[in-house]
Design an enzyme around this catalytic site. Sequence first.
Site, PDB file in Angstrom:
ATOM      1  N   LYS A   1       5.765  54.261 -30.294  1.00  0.00           N
ATOM      2  CA  LYS A   1       5.965  52.733 -31.460  1.00  0.00           C
ATOM      3  C   LYS A   1       6.604  53.988 -32.548  1.00  0.00           C
ATOM      4  CE  LYS A   1       4.602  48.752 -32.901  1.00  0.00           C
ATOM      5  NZ  LYS A   1       4.232  47.858 -33.031  1.00  0.00           N
TER       6      LYS A   1
ATOM      7  N   GLU B   1      -1.132  63.088 -30.861  1.00  0.00           N
ATOM      8  CA  GLU B   1      -1.316  63.452 -29.305  1.00  0.00           C
ATOM      9  C   GLU B   1       0.259  63.614 -28.873  1.00  0.00           C
ATOM     10  OE1 GLU B   1      -3.370  61.347 -30.620  1.00  0.00           O
ATOM     11  OE2 GLU B   1      -5.257  60.452 -30.205  1.00  0.00           O
TER      12      GLU B   1
ATOM     13  N   GLY C   1       1.347  47.758 -29.516  1.00  0.00           N
ATOM     14  CA  GLY C   1       2.003  48.825 -28.180  1.00  0.00           C
ATOM     15  C   GLY C   1       1.127  48.256 -26.989  1.00  0.00           C
ATOM     16  N   ARG C   2       0.164  47.264 -26.905  1.00  0.00           N
ATOM     17  CA  ARG C   2      -0.948  46.816 -25.672  1.00  0.00           C
ATOM     18  C   ARG C   2      -0.640  46.055 -25.248  1.00  0.00           C
ATOM     19  NH1 ARG C   2      -3.610  46.405 -30.159  1.00  0.00           N
ATOM     20  NH2 ARG C   2      -4.782  44.257 -31.021  1.00  0.00           N
TER      21      ARG C   2
ATOM     22  N   GLU D   1      -9.540  45.280 -27.498  1.00  0.00           N
ATOM     23  CA  GLU D   1      -8.574  46.432 -28.596  1.00  0.00           C
ATOM     24  C   GLU D   1      -8.133  44.965 -29.858  1.00  0.00           C
ATOM     25  OE1 GLU D   1      -6.477  50.363 -29.129  1.00  0.00           O
ATOM     26  OE2 GLU D   1      -4.935  48.714 -28.935  1.00  0.00           O
TER      27      GLU D   1
ATOM     28  N   HIS E   1     -20.904  50.352  -3.784  1.00  0.00           N
ATOM     29  CA  HIS E   1     -21.518  51.553  -3.774  1.00  0.00           C
ATOM     30  C   HIS E   1     -22.159  52.218  -4.669  1.00  0.00           C
ATOM     31  CE1 HIS E   1     -20.589  51.088   0.604  1.00  0.00           C
ATOM     32  NE2 HIS E   1     -19.870  50.490   0.068  1.00  0.00           N
TER      33      HIS E   1
ATOM     34  N   LYS F   1      -7.737  57.511 -36.318  1.00  0.00           N
ATOM     35  CA  LYS F   1      -6.532  58.731 -36.122  1.00  0.00           C
ATOM     36  C   LYS F   1      -6.634  59.629 -37.157  1.00  0.00           C
ATOM     37  CE  LYS F   1      -3.306  55.838 -33.197  1.00  0.00           C
ATOM     38  NZ  LYS F   1      -1.967  55.194 -33.473  1.00  0.00           N
TER      39      LYS F   1
HETATM   40  C1  G6Q Z   1      -2.332  48.719 -28.970  1.00  0.00           C
HETATM   41  C2  G6Q Z   1      -2.836  50.174 -29.717  1.00  0.00           C
HETATM   42  C3  G6Q Z   1      -3.001  52.287 -29.760  1.00  0.00           C
HETATM   43  C4  G6Q Z   1      -1.108  52.004 -29.717  1.00  0.00           C
HETATM   44  C5  G6Q Z   1      -1.105  54.328 -29.501  1.00  0.00           C
HETATM   45  C6  G6Q Z   1      -0.174  54.990 -29.487  1.00  0.00           C
HETATM   46  O1  G6Q Z   1      -1.947  48.666 -29.199  1.00  0.00           O
HETATM   47  O2  G6Q Z   1      -1.681  50.041 -30.830  1.00  0.00           O
HETATM   48  O3  G6Q Z   1      -3.057  52.392 -27.970  1.00  0.00           O
HETATM   49  O4  G6Q Z   1      -0.552  51.837 -28.532  1.00  0.00           O
HETATM   50  O5  G6Q Z   1      -2.226  53.831 -30.569  1.00  0.00           O
HETATM   51  O6  G6Q Z   1       0.731  54.205 -30.362  1.00  0.00           O
HETATM   52  P1  G6Q Z   1       1.853  54.740 -30.505  1.00  0.00           P
HETATM   53  O7  G6Q Z   1       2.611  53.943 -29.853  1.00  0.00           O
HETATM   54  O8  G6Q Z   1       2.518  54.643 -31.993  1.00  0.00           O
HETATM   55  O9  G6Q Z   1       2.531  56.248 -30.022  1.00  0.00           O
END
Ligand code: G6Q
Length: 546
Positions: A206, A212, A267-268, A353, A384, A512
């Site tokens: 986003k 990463e 994001g989530r 989150e 198990h 981050k």
């Molecule tokens: C979700 C969080 C987090 C996010 C990641 C990736 O709600 O904000 O999991 O999706 O940190 O972020 P980017 O999509 O900006 O790389």
Amino acid sequence: MLKLEQSDYWQQLQDLAQIHRNTHLRDLFARDNQRFQKYSLGVQNILFDYSKNCITDEVLSALFGLAKDMDLTGAIERMYRGDKINTTENRAVLHTALRNRGNAPLLVDGINVMEQVNDELANMRQFVDKVRSGEWLGYSGKRITDVVNIGIGGSNLGPKMVTQALSAYADNKVRVHFISNVDGVEVAEVLRPLHPEQVLFVVASKTFTTSETMTNAQTARNWLMASAFDERAVKKHFVAVSTNTKAVSEFGIDTEHMFTMWDWVGGRYSIWSAIGLPIALYLGFDQFEELLTGAYDMDQHFRDQPMANNAPVILALIGIWNSLLHGAQSLVILPYDQPLESFTDYIQQADMESNGKHVDQTGNRVNYPTSPVVWGQLGIDGQHAFYQLLHQGNVIVPADFIGSVESSTPVRGHHENLMANFFAQTEALMNGISEDQVREQLQAQGLNQQEIEALLPHKVHEGNRPSNTLLLKRVDPRTLGALIALYEHKIFTQGVVWDICSFDQWGVELGKTLAKGILSEINGESTNAHDSSTNGLIDYFKSLRA
Ligand code: G6Q
């Protein structure tokens, strides 16, 4: 006084929790043979049985009263109509718009977001069809056989979980792979068997700044260049899903092949947006739309059904009740369906989150637990491993069991065996085995009195462990869409009742920011400036590498 504490129902629920401290589920079932009929409901292709929780009509009506006092109905309306309910980031929360199959207009800051959503869906469809039909070619003129999604967190977990869950519906026109970890081991392993000429990378971020993802995308780009030797190949092998046009273009991706999302998609909660591109590439766009439709079905159910018939609301309120009654601080999610292998990971992020917060909407510290620790894995493997604790541990862990009537890949005799375990476990957790039953069993085995008394306490299962059962007809795109949305709305409901902001994630941001500073210290561009432990660890790491 916190808003929640102002509700008389909150006090009533504390009292009811005292009253029911010693109520056993076994007795509730013995007293009422209609319990299953009363405390279960069907929604789309999902049967939701919540009867194996220590609830009564009185408890439920207090829970509904609490939700009413916390203005759940108003909160649902505010979310659906695009109010800025993500207050700390001043954003609307509109994942429901992404799957608004009824297409009713929805205005945010005077703009009908449905036009944007529909345009983006049309772009996705066009692109997906091109790749899957073989019209889209790599730099050497070969068709794309492998899609690699590079993203992390919300830009990874959803597409990964859904493509895994729906692999039975894939026609294998393309394979999908996922890279999220900045540990070089993952990118190296994923790329090793692939052919650069036939790989399409979807860089999903986003912000397009997540370190990463950017590190992995750069490595993937270098890998492509080592075979293409021509920068123009990037446009044929990389597309992006992002809101950051400038960064996408600087990376060398043609912004014509950039799929967008909006600040009102968290994001989530982004699986329904272009973040779902790998799903559509893998399954075809029609199947992706089925997923959206399933979620839309659940959206309507959540908005329109009264609380007493509303699956997400009941699931949420039972979670709150279990934490009051049992002091439960965790929730185990146990899919009995191989395709749902990553479902727990996905819900873990969505829940923890969103609701892992310590202050209410006005910034006051709350004095009640918020999100449970969500964990779990495929139930049959868990049996198990950690089920011992679920049955006899000194802590109560409420459980959600998820299974299907039909297997998505039937193999003679297997599904019956799997589901026998599924039903047996919820029954055993609920009933346990009493002293008398154990004694009888041991006598039947011929043990003497002394042996029986020594073994007895170890073999007693107290039972009275609450669980929900979600029995799907089968894991198909529409049902999966509904299941995910069910949990999303459950999480939303709990956030409303706890009066917290479910849609920010400041706890993710902190790490981050710190990591950026430490990276420059590791690279020798600045000196360590931390406590003695953190400095000591970084120095040790650097000294061994030198
Ligand atoms: C979700 C969080 C987090 C996010 C990641 C990736 O709600 O904000 O999991 O999706 O940190 O972020 P980017 O999509 O900006 O790389």
